[in-house]
Design a protein around this motif. Structure first.
Motif, PDB file in Angstrom:
ATOM      1  N   ASP A  19       0.840  -1.195   0.000  1.00 47.24           N
ATOM      2  CA  ASP A  19       0.000   0.000   0.000  1.00 47.24           C
ATOM      3  C   ASP A  19       0.877   1.248   0.000  1.00 47.24           C
ATOM      4  O   ASP A  19       1.872   1.333   0.719  1.00 47.24           O
ATOM      5  CB  ASP A  19      -0.904   0.027   1.241  1.00 47.24           C
ATOM      6  CG  ASP A  19      -1.954  -1.077   1.204  1.00 47.24           C
ATOM      7  OD1 ASP A  19      -2.283  -1.542   0.103  1.00 47.24           O
ATOM      8  OD2 ASP A  19      -2.418  -1.485   2.286  1.00 47.24           O
ATOM      9  N   GLY A  20       0.512   2.206  -0.840  1.00 43.68           N
ATOM     10  CA  GLY A  20       1.229   3.469  -0.861  1.00 43.68           C
ATOM     11  C   GLY A  20       2.514   3.456  -1.649  1.00 43.68           C
ATOM     12  O   GLY A  20       3.274   4.431  -1.614  1.00 43.68           O
ATOM     13  N   PHE A  21       2.782   2.358  -2.372  1.00 45.39           N
ATOM     14  CA  PHE A  21       4.027   2.306  -3.127  1.00 45.39           C
ATOM     15  C   PHE A  21       3.980   3.210  -4.351  1.00 45.39           C
ATOM     16  O   PHE A  21       4.992   3.723  -4.795  1.00 45.39           O
ATOM     17  CB  PHE A  21       4.334   0.869  -3.553  1.00 45.39           C
ATOM     18  CG  PHE A  21       5.617   0.735  -4.326  1.00 45.39           C
ATOM     19  CD1 PHE A  21       6.828   1.060  -3.738  1.00 45.39           C
ATOM     20  CD2 PHE A  21       5.619   0.294  -5.636  1.00 45.39           C
ATOM     21  CE1 PHE A  21       8.027   0.942  -4.448  1.00 45.39           C
ATOM     22  CE2 PHE A  21       6.798   0.168  -6.350  1.00 45.39           C
ATOM     23  CZ  PHE A  21       8.002   0.495  -5.742  1.00 45.39           C
ATOM     24  N   GLY A  22       2.801   3.407  -4.919  1.00 45.46           N
ATOM     25  CA  GLY A  22       2.696   4.277  -6.084  1.00 45.46           C
ATOM     26  C   GLY A  22       2.077   3.552  -7.263  1.00 45.46           C
ATOM     27  O   GLY A  22       1.829   2.346  -7.240  1.00 45.46           O
ATOM     28  N   ALA A  23       1.833   4.331  -8.334  1.00 48.81           N
ATOM     29  CA  ALA A  23       1.158   3.784  -9.514  1.00 48.81           C
ATOM     30  C   ALA A  23       2.059   2.838 -10.299  1.00 48.81           C
ATOM     31  O   ALA A  23       1.595   1.886 -10.915  1.00 48.81           O
ATOM     32  CB  ALA A  23       0.688   4.929 -10.405  1.00 48.81           C
ATOM     33  N   ILE A  24       3.359   3.105 -10.315  1.00 46.09           N
ATOM     34  CA  ILE A  24       4.295   2.246 -11.029  1.00 46.09           C
ATOM     35  C   ILE A  24       4.745   1.153 -10.069  1.00 46.09           C
ATOM     36  O   ILE A  24       5.569   1.376  -9.186  1.00 46.09           O
ATOM     37  CB  ILE A  24       5.497   3.055 -11.539  1.00 46.09           C
ATOM     38  CG1 ILE A  24       5.039   4.220 -12.407  1.00 46.09           C
ATOM     39  CG2 ILE A  24       6.454   2.155 -12.319  1.00 46.09           C
ATOM     40  CD1 ILE A  24       6.165   5.156 -12.821  1.00 46.09           C
ATOM     41  N   THR A  25       4.208  -0.031 -10.242  1.00 37.66           N
ATOM     42  CA  THR A  25       4.436  -1.093  -9.255  1.00 37.66           C
ATOM     43  C   THR A  25       5.608  -1.999  -9.597  1.00 37.66           C
ATOM     44  O   THR A  25       6.021  -2.799  -8.769  1.00 37.66           O
ATOM     45  CB  THR A  25       3.179  -1.957  -9.108  1.00 37.66           C
ATOM     46  OG1 THR A  25       2.866  -2.555 -10.377  1.00 37.66           O
ATOM     47  CG2 THR A  25       1.996  -1.119  -8.639  1.00 37.66           C
ATOM     48  N   THR A  26       6.138  -1.903 -10.810  1.00 34.60           N
ATOM     49  CA  THR A  26       7.216  -2.800 -11.215  1.00 34.60           C
ATOM     50  C   THR A  26       8.515  -2.451 -10.505  1.00 34.60           C
ATOM     51  O   THR A  26       8.970  -1.308 -10.529  1.00 34.60           O
ATOM     52  CB  THR A  26       7.437  -2.737 -12.744  1.00 34.60           C
ATOM     53  OG1 THR A  26       6.222  -3.099 -13.402  1.00 34.60           O
ATOM     54  CG2 THR A  26       8.535  -3.695 -13.169  1.00 34.60           C
ATOM     55  N   LEU A  27       9.111  -3.452  -9.874  1.00 40.12           N
ATOM     56  CA  LEU A  27      10.387  -3.292  -9.186  1.00 40.12           C
ATOM     57  C   LEU A  27      11.556  -3.758 -10.041  1.00 40.12           C
ATOM     58  O   LEU A  27      12.662  -3.222  -9.950  1.00 40.12           O
ATOM     59  CB  LEU A  27      10.390  -4.102  -7.889  1.00 40.12           C
ATOM     60  CG  LEU A  27       9.468  -3.654  -6.759  1.00 40.12           C
ATOM     61  CD1 LEU A  27       9.465  -4.706  -5.663  1.00 40.12           C
ATOM     62  CD2 LEU A  27       9.923  -2.320  -6.204  1.00 40.12           C
ATOM     63  N   CYS A  28      11.322  -4.763 -10.852  1.00 40.77           N
ATOM     64  CA  CYS A  28      12.416  -5.448 -11.529  1.00 40.77           C
ATOM     65  C   CYS A  28      11.886  -6.114 -12.785  1.00 40.77           C
ATOM     66  O   CYS A  28      10.723  -6.524 -12.832  1.00 40.77           O
ATOM     67  CB  CYS A  28      13.000  -6.492 -10.562  1.00 40.77           C
ATOM     68  SG  CYS A  28      14.023  -7.759 -11.305  1.00 40.77           S
ATOM     69  N   GLY A  29      12.718  -6.205 -13.808  1.00 38.36           N
ATOM     70  CA  GLY A  29      12.299  -6.881 -15.024  1.00 38.36           C
ATOM     71  C   GLY A  29      13.473  -7.547 -15.706  1.00 38.36           C
ATOM     72  O   GLY A  29      14.625  -7.122 -15.559  1.00 38.36           O
ATOM     73  N   GLY A  30      13.177  -8.604 -16.453  1.00 35.58           N
ATOM     74  CA  GLY A  30      14.248  -9.283 -17.164  1.00 35.58           C
ATOM     75  C   GLY A  30      13.721 -10.350 -18.085  1.00 35.58           C
ATOM     76  O   GLY A  30      12.508 -10.495 -18.272  1.00 35.58           O
ATOM     77  N   GLY A  31      14.646 -11.099 -18.659  1.00 33.95           N
ATOM     78  CA  GLY A  31      14.243 -12.168 -19.549  1.00 33.95           C
ATOM     79  C   GLY A  31      15.400 -12.691 -20.363  1.00 33.95           C
ATOM     80  O   GLY A  31      16.551 -12.270 -20.209  1.00 33.95           O
ATOM     81  N   ARG A  32      15.058 -13.611 -21.241  1.00 34.18           N
ATOM     82  CA  ARG A  32      16.067 -14.262 -22.074  1.00 34.18           C
ATOM     83  C   ARG A  32      16.271 -13.477 -23.358  1.00 34.18           C
ATOM     84  O   ARG A  32      15.322 -12.907 -23.902  1.00 34.18           O
ATOM     85  CB  ARG A  32      15.626 -15.703 -22.367  1.00 34.18           C
ATOM     86  CG  ARG A  32      16.623 -16.501 -23.183  1.00 34.18           C
ATOM     87  CD  ARG A  32      16.354 -17.991 -23.121  1.00 34.18           C
ATOM     88  NE  ARG A  32      16.880 -18.598 -21.885  1.00 34.18           N
ATOM     89  CZ  ARG A  32      18.150 -18.905 -21.703  1.00 34.18           C
ATOM     90  NH1 ARG A  32      19.051 -18.652 -22.642  1.00 34.18           N
ATOM     91  NH2 ARG A  32      18.542 -19.463 -20.573  1.00 34.18           N
ATOM     92  N   TYR A  33      17.539 -13.453 -23.824  1.00 36.21           N
ATOM     93  CA  TYR A  33      17.855 -12.680 -25.031  1.00 36.21           C
ATOM     94  C   TYR A  33      18.792 -13.473 -25.946  1.00 36.21           C
ATOM     95  O   TYR A  33      19.854 -12.989 -26.345  1.00 36.21           O
ATOM     96  CB  TYR A  33      18.456 -11.320 -24.672  1.00 36.21           C
ATOM     97  CG  TYR A  33      19.531 -11.330 -23.618  1.00 36.21           C
ATOM     98  CD1 TYR A  33      20.848 -11.653 -23.924  1.00 36.21           C
ATOM     99  CD2 TYR A  33      19.232 -11.010 -22.300  1.00 36.21           C
ATOM    100  CE1 TYR A  33      21.834 -11.665 -22.965  1.00 36.21           C
ATOM    101  CE2 TYR A  33      20.219 -11.013 -21.320  1.00 36.21           C
ATOM    102  CZ  TYR A  33      21.514 -11.332 -21.668  1.00 36.21           C
ATOM    103  OH  TYR A  33      22.500 -11.338 -20.708  1.00 36.21           O
ATOM    104  N   ASN A  34      18.402 -14.689 -26.309  1.00 35.20           N
ATOM    105  CA  ASN A  34      19.171 -15.467 -27.282  1.00 35.20           C
ATOM    106  C   ASN A  34      19.253 -14.678 -28.588  1.00 35.20           C
ATOM    107  O   ASN A  34      18.245 -14.211 -29.109  1.00 35.20           O
ATOM    108  CB  ASN A  34      18.497 -16.813 -27.542  1.00 35.20           C
ATOM    109  CG  ASN A  34      18.364 -17.650 -26.278  1.00 35.20           C
ATOM    110  OD1 ASN A  34      18.985 -17.357 -25.260  1.00 35.20           O
ATOM    111  ND2 ASN A  34      17.546 -18.694 -26.341  1.00 35.20           N
TER     112      ASN A  34
END
Length: 430
Positions: free
Chosen positions: A275-290
């Protein structure tokens, strides 16, 4: 006129930097346990690296990069993200030739993007990232996600959600690409100008648009999961099986695509539900890049990684009221009175520091009471008092600031006495 820091940047002052140092130490130790080694790359690179590595159709390349021409008439860009630089270093330094594979790397460093500053989104921000190069085993995908989750969990965060998706291999993506074009073409004029261009160049990026996210056509867009061929489907299922075996909860989100062109197969994000973290909830992102290593001139080498903003990590810790156990106190403070005592205090302070003791002293020629007030503000454990009388007797007075007890200690025994006292405090949990 007062000169201020540029918009979208910030000064990290004492009292705040200790939190950053604590977080960095925890993350570095976690990388050690996962057997990832640190890499440091230049803050600026040739612009072509990001055009080829990140993708011409991305927001980063089109409008967010800090690019300039240097005195050699070369186009140079302040790095907007870390993966392209790490892969460039991997290729240039022939790390693919190491007998120990995959090559597992991590980095910390400032990144630069020209975008509208807001809470948790700066024009200069610090990114922590991890890259594993040289393995196409879905188990390494699961390891990368487990490392990302461990960063947040070991720092004390609870309100976390791991979201995953598959972007498939080239065949799957091409089939999905055609389906997306057919789906959005009737609505092309209703989309923003950027998406009208993306629809032909990279329709997958339409799903990632912030302006058109509420458009009805988004909700009915064909899912990549419907177009995964047998090999891609089996790969994605193995990734999920590994997460299940590790007991890591997750959700599959068919609309998760990530914002960079180099992703394929596994994509994931970690979000905060606090609660109260803000509208942008994403903390981290990633993935595979073959394929990215080949695009930058290297041999065929699969890769996967993630990146997180340290600023957003600290915001999440604040939102969940997680107290960091950063040690910002000072072990000892030296109080001296008189010129001769001051000379000896300078020598003893230096000796104590060489012995590994955290100590400071007065440099304002203040009176005894004022020096003790400074010691209180610094929350020191011991105050060492040296005046003319103590100097004549070749001793100092050491005061335990918690108990109030005072002990006379010979000058030649001071280092040994304080080391023993501080070790005892640690054992007692003080």
């Amino acid at each position: 006129m007062t000169v201020q820091a540029p918009r979208g940047t910030q000064d990290l002052l004492p009292g705040t930097t200790e939190k950053w140092q604590f977080v960095e130490r925890k993350i570095t130790d976690l990388c050690r346990r996962f057997n990832y080694q640190e890499i440091r790359t230049p803050i600026f690179e040739h612009t072509e690296l990001f055009q080829r590595g990140v993708g011409d159709t991305t927001d980063i390349v089109q409008r967010e990069m800090y690019t300039f021409t240097d005195r050699g008439d070369r186009s140079i860009t302040l790095r907007p993200e870390g993966t392209a630089s790490v892969v460039r270093a991997f290729v240039q330094n022939k790390l693919y030739g190491s007998p120990t594979q995959p090559t597992k790397l991590y980095y910390f460093g400032p990144m630069f993007r020209y975008e509208r500053p807001q809470q948790g989104r700066m024009r200069q921000f610090v990114q922590f990232g991890v890259e594993a190069l040289g393995s196409k085993d879905p188990a390494i995908d699961a390891e990368i996600m487990s490392l990302a989750m461990s960063v947040y969990q070991e720092l004390g965060l609870k309100s976390l959600k791991l979201v995953i998706n598959s972007l498939g291999d080239t065949e799957s993506r091409n089939n999905h690409r055609e389906a997306l074009i057919n789906h959005f073409e009737p609505h092309k004029e209703e989309l923003c100008a950027d998406c009208q261009v993306r629809l032909t160049k990279n329709p997958l990026r339409v799903l990632d648009c912030k302006k058109d996210r509420e458009h009805p056509a988004m909700a009915t867009a064909p899912s990549i999961l419907e177009y995964l061929n047998e090999e891609s489907g089996e790969y994605f299922q193995k990734v999920q099986n590994y997460l299940d075996h590790m007991g890591i909860p997750y959700e599959v989100d068919k609309n998760l695509v990530r914002g960079l062109d180099y992703y394929n197969h596994t994509a994931f994000e970690i979000m905060s539900d606090a609660d109260g973290f803000g509208a942008i909830t994403t903390l981290c992102g990633g993935g595979r890049y073959n394929g990215l290593v080949e695009d930058l001139g290297g041999p065929e080498t699969p890769g996967i990684g993630f990146a997180l903003s340290v600023e957003r990590l600290l915001m999440a810790l604040d939102a969940e009221a997680v107290a960091l156990n950063e040690n910002s106190g000072v072990d000892c403070y030296f109080v001296s009175l008189g010129d001769k005592a001051q000379e000896e205090a300078v020598r003893l302070t230096y000796e104590l520091r060489k012995a590994g003791i955290q100590i400071d002293k007065d440099y304002q020629e203040r009176k005894l009471k004022a020096q003790f007030k400074t010691a209180d503000r610094l929350h020191v454990k011991y105050v060492i008092v040296l005046g003319e009388n103590e100097l004549e007797n070749n001793q100092v007075s050491v005061k335990d600031m918690e108990s109030g007890e005072q002990q006379e200690v010979a000058l030649c025994e001071l280092v040994t006495y304080l080391i023993k006292a501080l070790q005892g405090d640690k054992q007692d949990g003080k």
